[in-house]
Design an enzyme around this catalytic site. Structure first.
Site, PDB file in Angstrom:
ATOM      1  N   GLU A 111      50.367  61.604  81.541  1.00 29.88           N
ATOM      2  CA  GLU A 111      50.081  60.113  82.702  1.00 29.88           C
ATOM      3  C   GLU A 111      50.161  61.523  83.613  1.00 29.88           C
ATOM      4  OE1 GLU A 111      52.657  56.997  83.765  1.00 29.88           O
ATOM      5  OE2 GLU A 111      52.784  56.369  81.774  1.00 29.88           O
ATOM      6  N   HIS A 129      57.384  51.530  76.651  1.00 31.43           N
ATOM      7  CA  HIS A 129      57.204  51.384  78.108  1.00 31.43           C
ATOM      8  C   HIS A 129      57.850  49.960  78.941  1.00 31.43           C
ATOM      9  CE1 HIS A 129      54.161  54.050  80.691  1.00 31.43           C
ATOM     10  NE2 HIS A 129      54.509  53.246  81.181  1.00 31.43           N
ATOM     11  N   ARG A 133      46.179  56.171  75.706  1.00 27.56           N
ATOM     12  CA  ARG A 133      47.581  55.806  75.023  1.00 27.56           C
ATOM     13  C   ARG A 133      47.978  54.191  75.983  1.00 27.56           C
ATOM     14  NH1 ARG A 133      52.053  57.359  79.165  1.00 27.56           N
ATOM     15  NH2 ARG A 133      53.943  56.141  78.338  1.00 27.56           N
ATOM     16  N   TYR A 171      53.660  63.124  88.786  1.00 28.43           N
ATOM     17  CA  TYR A 171      53.093  62.323  89.578  1.00 28.43           C
ATOM     18  C   TYR A 171      52.705  63.322  91.181  1.00 28.43           C
ATOM     19  CZ  TYR A 171      52.206  58.355  86.887  1.00 28.43           C
ATOM     20  OH  TYR A 171      51.270  57.666  86.249  1.00 28.43           O
ATOM     21  N   GLU A 228      58.956  57.521  79.859  1.00 32.31           N
ATOM     22  CA  GLU A 228      60.297  58.000  81.344  1.00 32.31           C
ATOM     23  C   GLU A 228      61.290  57.253  81.233  1.00 32.31           C
ATOM     24  OE1 GLU A 228      57.809  56.717  84.842  1.00 32.31           O
ATOM     25  OE2 GLU A 228      56.476  58.491  84.354  1.00 32.31           O
ATOM     26  N   ASN A 271      54.052  63.230  82.044  1.00 38.95           N
ATOM     27  CA  ASN A 271      53.956  62.474  83.373  1.00 38.95           C
ATOM     28  C   ASN A 271      54.373  62.967  84.572  1.00 38.95           C
ATOM     29  OD1 ASN A 271      53.823  61.162  80.563  1.00 38.95           O
ATOM     30  ND2 ASN A 271      54.842  59.324  82.150  1.00 38.95           N
TER      31      ASN A 271
END
Ligand code: FCB
Length: 445
Positions: A353, A115, A73, A284, A160, A282
């Site tokens: 991600e 992005h 990606r 985290y 995002e 994504n």
């Protein structure tokens, strides 16, 4: 543990790795402008050279091939392809070469179209606050689709949008550095509209495998106290549902948010909710939120405005070297929160991600021991397998990131890569986590 055909990948983004900001007709992006401001990025770092991926992409693809990933990606830089309104063929040529190199290595190209590197001239005209930007975005999407569409297997128009709105336009710690607070809300709608228009443009060009890469987090209340529960609900709505309900349900989660959006919102929502082939998450870290106490709170170095109906709280968990709490179960919970809320309206999920920054030592004899990163990915994959066992339809996992790179406002100090970059020499050294991921992919394919 992982279903047949599960896609193993690694991810990156243009401004974080490419460098070559002045080459072959690339235009200026908001990140070039932002990083030129003194004091906004740690150590004054910029993406001017980054990992020099623009020139070293062959070496980087070879590393990905040896890693054994099925997909890579990466993002296409809008200011390289349409620098100032006109298409720049030399910019497209770079991605054409990269895509060919990937396909030749047996790796499926997975393309993000935005992005965060908005062309500066569009920002000067209002950026994502302006309704023209989503239309320009769709034109650019069509240009990329026409050139690369025959070889790209996954498309993510946006990465995002919550981060662009929150850090870029509301709090100002990312480009373009605006501090509009809730006045930034129109950037949500315009990014989502851009997403929908780009999906239409990609479909019109015959592309399939279309989704998004959206940042999401499980949110829990600091206690059972109803005030904390309410605070967690508002926060969850603002960081998660505001960005997923319009796409997956064709509506804003609460009428107050719909009312804050510009333009013919009902008609736009029809475009925004174009059916997707997958939904990219994504992940985290989760968030714990309580009722406001009046205390000053910083999120990623940005001070939250006073008067918010919630207050993020410190999470009691081990932290990465970036200070992000390590909570593998949060990945399971985030995925299950989606399957629960959207049921049959949720297309197959990819984790687009997941990763961690540790301040790895310099390579010694070609080795970078990074057991903490191995543990991170291993524990998060175990949590993901739990979500799959509980019924979630998850089709792939992209480690962030293939190599160390420019971590936005935190510069080069944060290292997320499976491959170490020596920024003085541009020497690449696969870390222990790279070797571990290669073995893990083999064992699980
Ligand atoms: C995500 C971004 C990505 C990277 C990781 C650490 O929010 O999409 O570019 O910076 O965080």
């Amino acid at each position: 543990m992982f279903p047949e055909g599960f896609l193993w990948g690694a991810a990156s983004a243009a401004y974080q790795v490419e460098g070559a900001v002045d080459e072959d007709g690339r235009g200026v992006s908001v990140w070039d402008t932002f990083t030129a401001r003194p004091g906004v990025v740690r150590d004054g770092d910029t993406g001017r050279v980054a990992c020099d991926h623009y020139h070293r992409y062959r070496e980087d693809v070879a590393l990905l091939r040896d890693l054994g990933v099925g997909a890579y990606r990466f993002s296409v830089a809008w200011p390289r392809v349409v620098p100032a309104g006109e298409v720049n063929p030399a910019g497209l040529d770079f991605y054409d070469r990269l895509v060919d190199e990937l396909v030749g290595a047996g790796i499926a190209p997975a393309v993000t179209l935005f992005h965060w590197d908005l062309p500066q001239h569009l920002e000067d005209a209002g950026g994502w606050l302006d309704r023209d930007t989503p239309h320009r975005f769709a034109e650019y999407a069509a240009v990329v689709a026409e050139r690369l569409g025959d070889r790209v297997t996954l498309w993510m128009p946006l990465n995002e949008p919550v981060v662009v709105t929150m850090f870029g336009y509301a709090l100002g710690s990312h480009a373009p550095g605006r501090t509009l607070g809730f006045e930034a809300l129109p950037t949500v709608h315009h990014q989502l509209l851009g997403h929908g228009l780009a999906v239409q443009a990609l479909r019109a060009a015959g592309c399939s495998g279309i989704g998004i890469a959206n940042n999401h987090a499980a949110v829990s209340p600091a206690s059972d106290d109803p005030a904390d529960v309410d605070a967690a609900d508002s926060y969850r709505t603002l960081v998660n549902w505001l960005f997923s309900d319009p796409i997956l349900r064709g509506e804003y989660p609460v009428p107050e948010l719909a009312a804050a959006m510009p333009g013919p919102v009902a008609a736009d929502l029809k475009v925004i909710s174009e059916p997707l082939d997958f939904y990219g998450v994504n992940y985290y870290q989760p968030t714990v939120v309580g009722a406001p106490t009046g205390k000053e709170v910083q999120v990623e170095g940005a001070l939250l405005p006073a008067g918010l109906p919630f207050e993020p709280r410190e999470i009691d968990a081990p932290k990465t070297d970036f200070g992000w709490p390590i909570v593998p179960s949060g990945l399971r919970d985030t995925v299950l929160m989606f399957t629960e809320r959207y049921g049959d309206d949720l297309p197959p999920v990819y984790i687009t991600e997941s990763g961690c920054s540790f301040h790895d030592p310099d390579p010694v004899d070609g080795r970078v021991p990074d057991q903490a990163r191995v543990d991170y990915h291993e524990s998060h994959l175990a949590a993901l397998a739990e979500a799959i066992a509980a019924g979630a339809d998850v089709r792939g996992y992209f480690a962030w990131s293939a190599t160390d790179n420019f971590e936005w406002a935190a510069g080069y100090a944060e290292r997320f890569g499976l491959v170490h970059i020596d920024y003085r020499t541009q020497v690449r050294t696969p870390k222990d986590s790279y070797h571990w991921y290669r073995d893990y992919i083999r064992a699980n394919s």
